[in-house]
Each structure stands twice: as structure tokens, then as C-alpha cells.
Design an enzyme around this catalytic site. Sequence first.
Site, mmCIF file in Angstrom:
data_model
loop_
_atom_site.group_PDB
_atom_site.id
_atom_site.type_symbol
_atom_site.label_atom_id
_atom_site.label_comp_id
_atom_site.label_asym_id
_atom_site.label_seq_id
_atom_site.Cartn_x
_atom_site.Cartn_y
_atom_site.Cartn_z
ATOM 1 C CG ASP A 94 -2.048 -0.717 1.262
ATOM 2 O OD1 ASP A 94 -2.368 -1.214 0.185
ATOM 3 O OD2 ASP A 94 -2.707 -0.787 2.301
ATOM 4 C CE LYS A 118 -7.482 0.435 -1.902
ATOM 5 N NZ LYS A 118 -6.341 -0.414 -1.541
ATOM 6 C CG MET A 176 -8.888 6.241 7.316
ATOM 7 S SD MET A 176 -9.795 5.070 6.305
ATOM 8 C CE MET A 176 -11.139 4.618 7.391
HETATM 9 N N1 SAH Z 1 -4.500 -0.447 8.505
HETATM 10 C C1 SAH Z 1 -4.055 0.844 8.995
HETATM 11 C C2 SAH Z 1 -5.112 1.898 8.833
HETATM 12 C C3 SAH Z 1 -5.468 2.178 7.396
HETATM 13 S S1 SAH Z 1 -6.577 3.531 7.219
HETATM 14 C C4 SAH Z 1 -3.638 0.715 10.451
HETATM 15 O O1 SAH Z 1 -3.953 -0.298 11.098
HETATM 16 O O2 SAH Z 1 -2.974 1.615 10.938
HETATM 17 C C5 SAH Z 1 -5.449 4.874 7.009
HETATM 18 C C6 SAH Z 1 -5.399 5.723 8.237
HETATM 19 O O3 SAH Z 1 -4.543 5.163 9.208
HETATM 20 C C7 SAH Z 1 -4.828 7.101 7.998
HETATM 21 O O4 SAH Z 1 -5.760 7.979 7.404
HETATM 22 C C8 SAH Z 1 -4.478 7.509 9.404
HETATM 23 O O5 SAH Z 1 -5.623 7.854 10.152
HETATM 24 C C9 SAH Z 1 -3.960 6.193 9.965
HETATM 25 N N2 SAH Z 1 -2.487 6.090 9.866
HETATM 26 C C10 SAH Z 1 -1.799 5.191 9.170
HETATM 27 N N3 SAH Z 1 -0.484 5.376 9.335
HETATM 28 C C11 SAH Z 1 -0.344 6.434 10.164
HETATM 29 C C12 SAH Z 1 0.763 7.108 10.728
HETATM 30 N N4 SAH Z 1 2.027 6.747 10.460
HETATM 31 N N5 SAH Z 1 0.519 8.142 11.556
HETATM 32 C C13 SAH Z 1 -0.727 8.531 11.847
HETATM 33 N N6 SAH Z 1 -1.814 7.925 11.352
HETATM 34 C C14 SAH Z 1 -1.628 6.880 10.518
#
Ligand code: SAH
Length: 282
Positions: A40, A62, A182
Amino acid sequence: MTGTGAPGRVYLAGAGPGDPELLTRKVDRLLGEADVVLHDALVSEAVLSEVPAETRTRDVGKRPGPDGERTTQEEINQLLVKHARAGETVLRLKGGDPTVFARGGEEADHLAAAGVPCEFVPGVSSVLGAPESADIPLTHRDHASSLTVVTGHEDPAKDDTALDWDALARTVSAGGTLVILMGVRRLPDIAAGLQRHGVAPETPAATVQEATLSSEQTVRGTVGTIGERIREAGIEPPATTIVGDVVEAGGPLADSLPEPIPSLAGGSGAPASRDGATAEER
Ligand code: SAH
């Protein structure tokens, strides 16, 4: 590759929030064993640099790339099946955890229907990684006894919202922690919605952008101010928001702890002071 005609296995795996030290040992092993890595946009450069040079990698993120190209979910599903049917070991690597707002469940359904063996490999979700990187504990005996995780893509003002905003507001008002993933641009609407549903404007809130990376930035405020604060700070995705009294618990807690004592940290088996304090919490 197996070369036997049997399909290879697909690992629906989580790479954690960015810092490669937060990779699990299993994902670390799979990075070395996979024939192909499909990842991703949220998988960090630092993690991808751990993939051996000879392993094929493909960004199926995406988000639009420089050329505006996107891989649709249907194309990703087909790619996973195609590689597995070629007998390859496939590492489908997602940011954080593979089943938290990451379509891991959908991909598993598709693979099962196609007769391809697959398994989930958990990762450190940003649900945990973002607050902890900003010294914010998720629960705390003095502050929070529950944890709720929601998508920020829902507009509380919409009639057809999939979230029960009254219930969320009650959870927060009762002292629970709310983590919003998100939709950081929608945060002002969400903060306003929470207040309309009864959350006190002075309830602490923080947003952590690019947690665990060197570019990490945290904005602190309250439910009443966080929308404005993140706008002023220019916060962009990926960012995670934490609402609840725990937002104020971590900073003072971390500051008040003595530095770990090197002689205790090494060799003697005694925990460093920081770990000792954590153990008392359990
Ligand atoms: N599967 C991922 C979430 C995917 S949805 C997980 O478990 O973390 C994507 C969202 O994850 C982003 O919009 C944000 O809210 C969060 N996110 C992912 N990586 C991040 C990071 N390094 N710092 C802060 N938020 C993060």
C-alpha cells in the site's frame, strides 16, 4: 516458488505505522521469503528498504501516484490470485494492521473463493502506534476504561451516517478514549458533531501526523479547538486523532518518570524504571 502446481500462500500482513523497528519478526521474515511484495501507499520507505533487491515489489496503493495511476481493489484481488496461482509466496503488505480499515477481510474472502490459501499477519496498527508515539496511553486506570475506534470518513451531520454518534458521544463523556482514523480533513465536522451530541468542548484531543516517522507532528487541543489547530498546523493525512482524558495523561506521566538507569536496564533482569511503572499499571 513451489513449482508443484499448488497455489502459493498469500500473507495479508501489517507493516506497522512506519518505523521499521515496529515490524513484527514474522513480517520481517516474510519480507525475506516472499517472491513478490504488493504494498500500500502507507507502507513506509524505511520498511520497503528492507525488501531484498531481487524481490519483485509493486505499489498497489490506491492513492494517485505522480502519473495519476490507481490500482482498483478488483485489480488487486486479481493480482493476488494470479501470483498465488503461479505458485508464488505473496506478501500483501499494508500499513498498520491488515484488517483495521484496510480491506484485509475483503481480500481474504476473495482468496478463499478462489481457493488460494491465505492468512492474516497482524501489524502494529496506527490505532496504537500513533497515540503511543505521542506519549498518549490508550487506556489508563485513572482516565479511561474503554477504547473505541472509528473512521473519520463519516459525516455526523448526514442522516445516513453508519456511526451511532449519540453512543460515541456517551462513550467519550463517560471518560472513554475515541480514536479516529482517516478523514483528517473532516475532523472539524466530527468535533462539531461530537459537541452537538453532548461531548464537552474542553475534552482533550490530539492529532498525530506521520506517527513513528521522523516527520511525525502532534497537535494538541480540545474537542472545541482541535479542528482549528490542525488547520493552522497544516496537518495532512495520514493522521490519527485521539479524543479523551488520556491525551493529557501521557505527557505528564512520561515527563515525571526518571530516566532508565543503565545498570538496571542491562543484564540484571530487573526492568528499567519506565517498564517498572508500566508493569504497575497492568
Ligand atoms: N490499517 C491501517 C489503517 C489504514 S486507514 C492501520 O492499522 O494503521 C489509514 C489511516 O490510518 C490514515 O488515514 C491515518 O488515520 C492512519 N495512519 C496510518 N499510518 C499512520 C501514521 N504513520 N501516523 C498517523 N496515522 C496513521
